[in-house]
Write an enzyme that holds these catalytic residues in place. Structure first.
Site, PDB file in Angstrom:
ATOM      1  N   LYS A   1       0.822  -1.212   0.000  1.00 52.16           N
ATOM      2  CA  LYS A   1       0.000   0.000   0.000  1.00 52.16           C
ATOM      3  C   LYS A   1       0.859   1.267   0.000  1.00 52.16           C
ATOM      4  O   LYS A   1       0.485   2.268  -0.596  1.00 52.16           O
ATOM      5  CB  LYS A   1      -0.982   0.000   1.161  1.00 52.16           C
ATOM      6  CG  LYS A   1      -2.085  -1.029   0.947  1.00 52.16           C
ATOM      7  CD  LYS A   1      -3.320  -0.788   1.778  1.00 52.16           C
ATOM      8  CE  LYS A   1      -4.417  -1.740   1.312  1.00 52.16           C
ATOM      9  NZ  LYS A   1      -5.585  -1.789   2.155  1.00 52.16           N
TER      10      LYS A   1
ATOM     11  N   LYS B   1     -10.812  -3.421  -3.489  1.00 55.03           N
ATOM     12  CA  LYS B   1     -11.590  -2.182  -3.624  1.00 55.03           C
ATOM     13  C   LYS B   1     -10.766  -1.091  -4.292  1.00 55.03           C
ATOM     14  O   LYS B   1     -11.295  -0.213  -4.948  1.00 55.03           O
ATOM     15  CB  LYS B   1     -11.965  -1.640  -2.242  1.00 55.03           C
ATOM     16  CG  LYS B   1     -12.869  -2.512  -1.428  1.00 55.03           C
ATOM     17  CD  LYS B   1     -13.174  -1.783  -0.111  1.00 55.03           C
ATOM     18  CE  LYS B   1     -13.632  -2.722   0.957  1.00 55.03           C
ATOM     19  NZ  LYS B   1     -12.789  -2.698   2.159  1.00 55.03           N
TER      20      LYS B   1
ATOM     21  N   LYS C   1      -5.104  -9.926  -6.275  1.00 57.16           N
ATOM     22  CA  LYS C   1      -6.346 -10.149  -5.521  1.00 57.16           C
ATOM     23  C   LYS C   1      -7.409  -9.117  -5.932  1.00 57.16           C
ATOM     24  O   LYS C   1      -7.078  -7.975  -6.265  1.00 57.16           O
ATOM     25  CB  LYS C   1      -6.014 -10.124  -4.027  1.00 57.16           C
ATOM     26  CG  LYS C   1      -6.678  -9.097  -3.195  1.00 57.16           C
ATOM     27  CD  LYS C   1      -6.263  -9.090  -1.757  1.00 57.16           C
ATOM     28  CE  LYS C   1      -6.402  -7.636  -1.295  1.00 57.16           C
ATOM     29  NZ  LYS C   1      -7.050  -7.411  -0.048  1.00 57.16           N
TER      30      LYS C   1
HETATM   31  N1  AQP Z   1      -9.959 -10.701  -2.820  1.00 58.72           N
HETATM   32  C1  AQP Z   1     -10.324 -11.175  -1.646  1.00 58.72           C
HETATM   33  N2  AQP Z   1     -10.602 -12.486  -1.472  1.00 58.72           N
HETATM   34  C2  AQP Z   1     -10.986 -12.989  -0.257  1.00 58.72           C
HETATM   35  N3  AQP Z   1     -11.129 -12.217   0.833  1.00 58.72           N
HETATM   36  C3  AQP Z   1     -10.872 -10.890   0.710  1.00 58.72           C
HETATM   37  N4  AQP Z   1     -10.924  -9.868   1.581  1.00 58.72           N
HETATM   38  C4  AQP Z   1     -10.570  -8.727   0.954  1.00 58.72           C
HETATM   39  N5  AQP Z   1     -10.287  -8.973  -0.328  1.00 58.72           N
HETATM   40  C5  AQP Z   1     -10.458 -10.311  -0.515  1.00 58.72           C
HETATM   41  C6  AQP Z   1     -11.315 -10.014   2.979  1.00 58.72           C
HETATM   42  O1  AQP Z   1     -12.372  -9.089   3.226  1.00 58.72           O
HETATM   43  C7  AQP Z   1     -12.286  -8.655   4.584  1.00 58.72           C
HETATM   44  C8  AQP Z   1     -12.424  -7.181   4.665  1.00 58.72           C
HETATM   45  O2  AQP Z   1     -11.367  -6.552   3.987  1.00 58.72           O
HETATM   46  P1  AQP Z   1     -11.024  -5.048   4.315  1.00 58.72           P
HETATM   47  O3  AQP Z   1     -12.101  -4.178   3.870  1.00 58.72           O
HETATM   48  O4  AQP Z   1     -10.729  -4.907   5.745  1.00 58.72           O
HETATM   49  O5  AQP Z   1      -9.693  -4.693   3.581  1.00 58.72           O
HETATM   50  P2  AQP Z   1      -8.769  -5.374   2.543  1.00 58.72           P
HETATM   51  O6  AQP Z   1      -8.349  -6.722   2.988  1.00 58.72           O
HETATM   52  O7  AQP Z   1      -7.671  -4.418   2.307  1.00 58.72           O
HETATM   53  O8  AQP Z   1      -9.750  -5.501   1.327  1.00 58.72           O
HETATM   54  P3  AQP Z   1      -9.734  -4.855  -0.086  1.00 58.72           P
HETATM   55  O9  AQP Z   1     -11.118  -4.875  -0.562  1.00 58.72           O
HETATM   56  O10 AQP Z   1      -8.782  -5.513  -0.970  1.00 58.72           O
HETATM   57  O11 AQP Z   1      -9.314  -3.359   0.109  1.00 58.72           O
HETATM   58  P4  AQP Z   1      -8.049  -2.594  -0.422  1.00 58.72           P
HETATM   59  O12 AQP Z   1      -8.284  -2.351  -1.866  1.00 58.72           O
HETATM   60  O13 AQP Z   1      -8.057  -1.334   0.377  1.00 58.72           O
HETATM   61  O14 AQP Z   1      -6.844  -3.454  -0.187  1.00 58.72           O
HETATM   62  C9  AQP Z   1     -10.963  -9.175   5.147  1.00 58.72           C
HETATM   63  O15 AQP Z   1     -11.223 -10.322   5.946  1.00 58.72           O
HETATM   64  C10 AQP Z   1     -10.201  -9.578   3.915  1.00 58.72           C
HETATM   65  O16 AQP Z   1      -9.316 -10.643   4.171  1.00 58.72           O
END
Ligand code: AQP
Length: 350
Positions: free
Chosen positions: A118, A214, A211
């Site tokens: 990040k 968002k 992966k």
């Molecule tokens: N691609 C994914 N596959 C399976 N699980 C996922 N999670 C996120 N992406 C995947 C799981 O969703 C939960 C909440 O995630 P978060 O909102 O706390 O943040 P994150 O892991 O950083 O998710 P994002 O959507 O990918 O956000 P960004 O783009 O900011 O990095 C967690 O349990 C996560 O494991």
């Protein structure tokens, strides 16, 4: 001391919730309600760890917090039987994070791959909060002395750090913990990650090695929980694939990340194994498989999207759920904080 089993997990209100969040986390949140007392948190303090241009500013944060809450409820989380709230309403998270900041080591945090990804090349410009994110996450879990944490695979390293912090706190303050009457010297449990189900890591629709996220610049890389049927069908039709037909056996998915991802999504949404999915679609072209996948996605996600829409139209109702949840969360967190302060030696009003 044997710990009472308790589930905690959180989701950041940082934009569109996607199929990865749903299959990797929220589906398991719903399941855990049958067997455990669960606390599900919209982690708004984590959401502001990147620049305001990333999280969108105050109005967007408020909107996203309500939307994640709506997604929890629309997916089947019961905010009456369990606890649903937003993190910033319970000050114990930040207070315990400070104590943990003094327990965790710089070297531990320096190894966190999510920070490296990040922050990218411009580390000097990353916020201190982004670096410290895993310590706050440890506090989120441990302020409830939660024993089980359902998460997607990407959070595994952060969970290991939470365990390290819990263990070092128990070691550093062992005598004090025992002096408080806790004979085995264990105050915090070592929380167990629950990384289960067929879709613990859902990949981008545009690149099967990344992966689904968002923050991906391309909206076509993910299926958002709020996408309408046409958008879902279009995104799946456009999803990257390779020129070969689908294999008939799971082994044939090796080294074919896009095919593996789409089959995995189908399996997760239909409650079948990848092998079963391939028994039906193996040997066929992607086009007909994609049609079936789009139909399945719409069938599963449309009711959630509809319910989310209905819920976010009444922000007062959502806010009331978050306030009620935070009152119940605070009662647990306050108790942990009182005991933690005694263990550390902070004087407090009795
Ligand atoms: N691609 C994914 N596959 C399976 N699980 C996922 N999670 C996120 N992406 C995947 C799981 O969703 C939960 C909440 O995630 P978060 O909102 O706390 O943040 P994150 O892991 O950083 O998710 P994002 O959507 O990918 O956000 P960004 O783009 O900011 O990095 C967690 O349990 C996560 O494991």
């Amino acid at each position: 001391m044997p710990f009472v089993e308790r589930v905690f997990s959180g989701v950041q209100p940082t934009g569109n919730l996607h199929l990865g969040n749903y299959l990797g986390a929220i589906v398991n949140f719903v399941k855990m309600q049958e067997t455990h007392n669960c606390i599900y948190c919209v982690v708004d303090m984590h959401a502001i760890t990147q620049g305001v241009d990333v999280w969108g500013g105050p109005a967007e944060l408020t909107r996203n917090t309500r939307e994640v809450t709506a997604a929890f409820i629309a997916a089947g989380i019961d905010p009456k039987k369990h606890i649903v709230f937003n993190q910033s309403q319970v000050s114990g998270h930040a207070e315990l994070a400070w104590i943990f900041n003094c327990v965790a080591r710089m070297g531990w945090l320096g190894r966190m791959t999510q920070f490296k990804e990040k922050a990218g090349k411009d580390r000097e410009n990353a916020s201190v909060g982004l670096f410290d994110y895993p310590v706050l996450m440890a506090a989120d879990i441990l302020v409830y002395r939660a024993t089980h944490v359902p998460v997607g695979e990407d959070q595994k390293q952060h969970l290991e750090l939470s365990r390290d912090i819990a263990q070092k706190f128990n070691n550093d303050f062992g005598d004090s913990i025992r002096a408080q009457g806790n004979n085995d010297g264990l105050f915090f449990p070592l929380p167990e990650p629950l990384i289960t189900g067929p879709a613990t890591r859902v990949m981008s629709l545009r690149d099967g090695t990344k992966k689904m996220s968002k923050s991906d610049a391309s909206d076509n890389s993910r299926i958002n929980l709020t996408d309408d049927a046409d958008t879902i069908a279009q995104k799946i039709r456009k999803a990257k694939t390779d020129p070969e037909p689908l294999p008939t056996e799971e082994k044939g998915l090796e080294a074919r990340p896009e095919a593996d991802n789409l089959v995995g999504i189908f399996a997760a949404l239909s409650g079948r194994s990848k092998a079963e999915v391939l028994r039906e679609f193996g040997g066929g072209q992607f086009s007909s498989f994609k049609n079936a996948l789009a139909e399945l996605c719409v069938t599963k996600l449309a009711p959630i999207a509809g319910e989310m829409k209905r819920l976010v139209a009444d922000p007062g109702h959502i806010d009331a759920i978050l306030i009620d949840g935070s009152d119940r969360a605070r009662a647990i967190a306050d108790e942990t904080m009182k005991l933690s302060k005694d263990i550390v030696g902070f004087i407090r009003r009795r």
